[in-house]
Structure formats: structure tokens, C-alpha cells
Design an enzyme around this catalytic site. Structure first.
Site, PDB file in Angstrom:
ATOM      1  N   ARG A 268       5.417  39.817  -8.958  1.00 46.07           N
ATOM      2  CA  ARG A 268       4.728  38.529  -9.129  1.00 46.07           C
ATOM      3  C   ARG A 268       3.281  38.781  -9.532  1.00 46.07           C
ATOM      4  O   ARG A 268       2.554  39.500  -8.865  1.00 46.07           O
ATOM      5  CB  ARG A 268       4.791  37.691  -7.838  1.00 46.07           C
ATOM      6  CG  ARG A 268       4.145  36.331  -8.018  1.00 46.07           C
ATOM      7  CD  ARG A 268       4.499  35.344  -6.924  1.00 46.07           C
ATOM      8  NE  ARG A 268       5.824  34.755  -7.038  1.00 46.07           N
ATOM      9  CZ  ARG A 268       6.182  33.837  -7.928  1.00 46.07           C
ATOM     10  NH1 ARG A 268       5.307  33.416  -8.831  1.00 46.07           N
ATOM     11  NH2 ARG A 268       7.398  33.355  -7.947  1.00 46.07           N
TER      12      ARG A 268
ATOM     13  N   ASP B  56      18.879  32.542  -5.702  1.00 43.44           N
ATOM     14  CA  ASP B  56      17.570  32.626  -5.050  1.00 43.44           C
ATOM     15  C   ASP B  56      17.492  31.528  -3.996  1.00 43.44           C
ATOM     16  O   ASP B  56      18.284  30.572  -4.030  1.00 43.44           O
ATOM     17  CB  ASP B  56      16.453  32.450  -6.095  1.00 43.44           C
ATOM     18  CG  ASP B  56      15.188  33.214  -5.703  1.00 43.44           C
ATOM     19  OD1 ASP B  56      15.078  33.638  -4.543  1.00 43.44           O
ATOM     20  OD2 ASP B  56      14.296  33.373  -6.566  1.00 43.44           O
TER      21      ASP B  56
ATOM     22  N   LYS C 204      11.461  42.366  -9.306  1.00 44.27           N
ATOM     23  CA  LYS C 204      10.458  41.370  -9.742  1.00 44.27           C
ATOM     24  C   LYS C 204       9.062  41.786  -9.298  1.00 44.27           C
ATOM     25  O   LYS C 204       8.866  42.251  -8.190  1.00 44.27           O
ATOM     26  CB  LYS C 204      10.798  40.001  -9.141  1.00 44.27           C
ATOM     27  CG  LYS C 204       9.773  38.914  -9.436  1.00 44.27           C
ATOM     28  CD  LYS C 204      10.226  37.547  -8.950  1.00 44.27           C
ATOM     29  CE  LYS C 204       9.740  37.241  -7.559  1.00 44.27           C
ATOM     30  NZ  LYS C 204      10.048  35.863  -7.125  1.00 44.27           N
TER      31      LYS C 204
ATOM     32  N   ASP D 238       0.818  -1.226   0.000  1.00 41.28           N
ATOM     33  CA  ASP D 238       0.000   0.000   0.000  1.00 41.28           C
ATOM     34  C   ASP D 238       0.849   1.272   0.000  1.00 41.28           C
ATOM     35  O   ASP D 238       0.332   2.376   0.120  1.00 41.28           O
ATOM     36  CB  ASP D 238      -0.950   0.008   1.210  1.00 41.28           C
ATOM     37  CG  ASP D 238      -0.197  -0.126   2.531  1.00 41.28           C
ATOM     38  OD1 ASP D 238       1.056  -0.102   2.503  1.00 41.28           O
ATOM     39  OD2 ASP D 238      -0.852  -0.233   3.576  1.00 41.28           O
TER      40      ASP D 238
HETATM   41  C1  R5P Z   1       9.873  33.899  -3.824  1.00 42.88           C
HETATM   42  O1  R5P Z   1       9.953  35.105  -3.892  1.00 42.88           O
HETATM   43  C2  R5P Z   1      11.075  33.020  -3.832  1.00 42.88           C
HETATM   44  O2  R5P Z   1      12.184  33.687  -3.346  1.00 42.88           O
HETATM   45  C3  R5P Z   1      11.398  32.482  -5.231  1.00 42.88           C
HETATM   46  O3  R5P Z   1      11.800  33.543  -6.063  1.00 42.88           O
HETATM   47  C4  R5P Z   1      10.211  31.791  -5.843  1.00 42.88           C
HETATM   48  O4  R5P Z   1       9.664  30.853  -4.938  1.00 42.88           O
HETATM   49  C5  R5P Z   1      10.623  31.066  -7.111  1.00 42.88           C
HETATM   50  O5  R5P Z   1       9.500  30.479  -7.678  1.00 42.88           O
HETATM   51  P1  R5P Z   1       9.442  30.150  -9.225  1.00 42.88           P
HETATM   52  O6  R5P Z   1      10.641  29.317  -9.563  1.00 42.88           O
HETATM   53  O7  R5P Z   1       8.155  29.395  -9.385  1.00 42.88           O
HETATM   54  O8  R5P Z   1       9.402  31.454  -9.971  1.00 42.88           O
END
Ligand code: R5P
Length: 289
Positions: free
Chosen positions: A191, A215, A189, A38
Site C-alpha cells: 500500500r 477480500d 500487495k 432537519d
Molecule cells: C486492507 O488491507 C483491506 O483488507 C482491503 O484490502 C482494503 O480496505 C481495500 O481498500 P481499497 O478497495 O480502497 O483498495
């Protein structure tokens, strides 16, 4: 001192034991060839930890590795270890550090609470949440930096500058650049959603240069891909992407083709793991006293 590695972190556990130095306690992960039908995890310590300070190394990702961590911590405690130090290189479920909506679990705290059942202290690295969350954990917790390992690699790769993809990663870029002995800067950046990011305009001194983008996490690779494209547009000749935790989900590999090289540490094992954070964790364990 003894070191036990869960199946997500066998090689890192061996590296930490070698650095300390300490002996490794091997673990059997399968009772029968092929495991339980399982899919449930199985662990058995193959040597004694009675009376020993024991270091349990296990990344809590993907989910079954959390169960394995708990089984190992319980087995080590029952076997009579004197002290258990949990090393959780990548703290899975570490993203949620707040209750945004009533009824939600603060997942980082949830995992820490369960680690604290058998472990005396916790060492982790680049927790995805606000690092302040560790102050709310019910056991002494320290964040260890992975940037020295990345800085060492970038120094060997002879880069000319270290770039952060956003302001949030600026202090990481600064730390890696100090070790690599080169200048650092950051992009800007924005998002849009979990899968989309935009890189804002900012002139950088990268023309004809070899640059490392650092990062904490590469997940979909969207952030790094956008940063790499911007750096190339500004004339960078070589772009190396470096992260502590390489999750590489969805189209990450495709996105990362924008880079000449991609490196991650061994907090999560993948084909991009090219540097070990064993020296950083070993130093932190020695400092525990
Ligand atoms: C968020 O700000 C983190 O520091 C990374 O930049 C983020 O998690 C990277 O995610 P991805 O590769 O999906 O762009």
C-alpha cells in the site's frame, strides 16, 4: 425471539428471522411523509418486544445509521425486551483500534461502548480493525465469518482457484476455497497511500483459469483492480471479485471494470449485493444459547 432491522439492514434482518426462525418486528422510520425537515432520524417499533429475546440488526454506516441504532436499542429496552443481541453486520468506525496520537478517540471502542448501553451482546463481521480489538469491548462480542457465504457463491460460479490480494486476506481465501472446493493462493500487495496500491511480482498458476479474488472490504476498488490486472497479465481467463463489505467509494465502479463480476454480501446493501450472510448470523445467534 424477535428480530428488529434498522433501515440499513431491513432485508438482512428479514433473512435472519427467516433462518432462525423468529418473527420480525416492523419499524416505522418516518413520522411524517418525508421525515423531519432537519433530517433527524425517527423510529417506532410497530409490535411488542416485552419479555422477548430481541435481535437488533443494523449496520453502523453511514453515520445516521449509528443514531438509528441507538434509538432502536433504547426503544427496545424501554419496551421491556428481556435480552438484546446486537447484530452489527458492518461495524462502521471499526477501523481505528489504537490511539496513534495523544487526544485521539479509539473509534471502534467508542462505538462498542455506546452499543453496550442497551445491548447484552454483540455479533459483528470482518471488523476493519485488528480483530483483537473486540476483547476490549465492554460487552461480550463475537466475530462471525462471512466467507462461507462467499465460498457458496464462488462454488456456484464454478471458479478454479481463490486468490487473496495480499497476505492479510490469505486466511479468508483459504476459508472460501475450502467451501468452493478449489485451491487458494495470494498475491503480494504494497500500500502506497489510502488511494494507491501496488501488486508485487509473484507467479501464480492461473493461466486459462477462472479465479475469484476475495477480500474483507472493497473501498475504492484499488486493491482489487490491481490484483485483477495482475491475474489477467498472468493469463487468467475470468476474474470475479468478492468481498464481505462493499463500500464502493470514489472511483470504485470504474476501477472494478477490470473484473468480469463483482459480488458483495448484504452487510452493506448495494447493487453488487448478490449473497446473504443471514445463514451465518442465524447460526451464531442460535449458538448463543
Ligand atoms: C486492507 O488491507 C483491506 O483488507 C482491503 O484490502 C482494503 O480496505 C481495500 O481498500 P481499497 O478497495 O480502497 O483498495
Amino acid at each position: 425471539m424477535k428480530v428488529v432491522g434498522g433501515s440499513a439492514s431491513v432485508s438482512l434482518a428479514r433473512g435472519i428471522a427467516k433462518e432462525l426462525p423468529a418473527s420480525v418486528v416492523d419499524v416505522a422510520f418516518e413520522r411524517h411523509p418525508g421525515g423531519f425537515p432537519d433530517g433527524e432520524r425517527y423510529v417506532r417499533l410497530l409490535a411488542s418486544v416485552a419479555g422477548d429475546h430481541t435481535v437488533l440488526v443494523q449496520t453502523t454506516h453511514p453515520d445516521p445509521m449509528i443514531v438509528e441504532f441507538l434509538l432502536l436499542a433504547d426503544a427496545i429496552r424501554d419496551a421491556g425486551a428481556r435480552r438484546i443481541t446486537a447484530v452489527v453486520p458492518y461495524f462502521g468506525y471499526g477501523r481505528q483500534d489504537k490511539r496513534f496520537l495523544e487526544g485521539e478517540a479509539i473509534s471502534a471502542k467508542t462505538i462498542a461502548k455506546h452499543i453496550a448501553v442497551d445491548c447484552d451482546e454483540l455479533l459483528t463481521m470482518a471488523i476493519p480493525a485488528n480483530p483483537e480489538i473486540v476483547r476490549t469491548f465492554p460487552l461480550p462480542t463475537k466475530e462471525v465469518s462471512g466467507m462461507p457465504a462467499i465460498g457458496r457463491y464462488l462454488k456456484g460460479a464454478k471458479i478454479d482457484a481463490v486468490l487473496a490480494p495480499d497476505q492479510g486476506a490469505l486466511r479468508l481465501a483459504e476459508e472460501a476455497s475450502t467451501i468452493a472446493g478449489v485451491p487458494f493462493d495470494s498475491l503480494v500487495k504494497k500500500r502506497i497511500d489510502s488511494y494507491t496500491v501496488e501488486i508485487g511480482p509473484k507467479a501464480l498458476a492461473v493461466k486459462g483459469k477462472s479465479v475469484g479474488i476475495v477480500d474483507d472490504v472493497i473501498s475504492t476498488g484499488g486493491t482489487i483492480a490491481m490484483a485483477a490486472k495482475e491475474l489477467r497479465a498472468q493469463g487468467a481467463k475470468r476474474v470475479i471479485a468478492a468481498c464481505v463489505h462493499g463500500l464502493f467509494v470514489d472511483k470504485a465502479e470504474e476501477n472494478l471494470r477490470a473484473c468480469d463480476d463483482v459480488i458483495a454480501t448484504d452487510t452493506i446493501q448495494s447493487k453488487f449485493t448478490k449473497v446473504s450472510v443471514a445463514p451465518e448470523f442465524a447460526a451464531a445467534i442460535r449458538a448463543l444459547g
